[in-house]
Design a protein around this motif. Structure first.
Motif: not given
Length: 129
Positions: A17-24, A26-29, A32-37
């Motif tokens: 499937g599509q990666d739900p972290l992909e839109p994030h 640009h974040l530092d780590d 942060a990507e996981a939390k934003a998703a």
């Protein structure tokens, strides 16, 4: 690089499937990507950081963009991420992978005991009787 992820389903199959972290990205780590998703730390098995292999589980929101659970299969220096679509899928995944994690932890512990000469000292004590 392939941006698709692996998702374990209730039927016991792997789908991509599509990666739900992909839109994030640009974040530092990664945290942060996981939390934003919408993924928050849920549990880690085993809890000790010193094990050679562990499963780190993050739970997403029910209305999140991706599968309910994110699972990092991690070592001391690397991790791979997979997903489970629901609680039943996560439990099936854990039932399949827990023996591998436990075996790695027991193997490391046995190696540490052997290096510290514990097993031979127990053997010597038992044979002196």
């Amino acid at each position: 690089m392939d941006k698709r992820i692996w998702i374990f389903t209730v039927s016991g199959e792997w789908q991509q499937g599509q990666d739900p972290l992909e839109p994030h990205r640009h974040l530092d780590d990664w945290e942060a990507e996981a939390k934003a998703a919408g993924y928050l730390s849920w549990t880690r098995f085993p809890e000790q950081d010193a094990t050679p292999l562990a499963l780190e589980i993050y739970r997403g929101t029910d209305s999140g963009p991706g599968p309910m659970f994110l699972v990092n299969v991690s070592t001391s220096s690397f991790y791979e991420t997979v997903y489970a679509e629901s609680v039943p899928a996560l439990m099936e995944l854990l039932a399949r992978w827990t023996p591998v994690v436990q075996g790695a932890a027991i193997g490391q512990l046995a190696g540490e005991i052997n290096v510290k000469d514990v097993i031979p000292s127990i053997s010597r004590r038992g044979s002196a009787r």
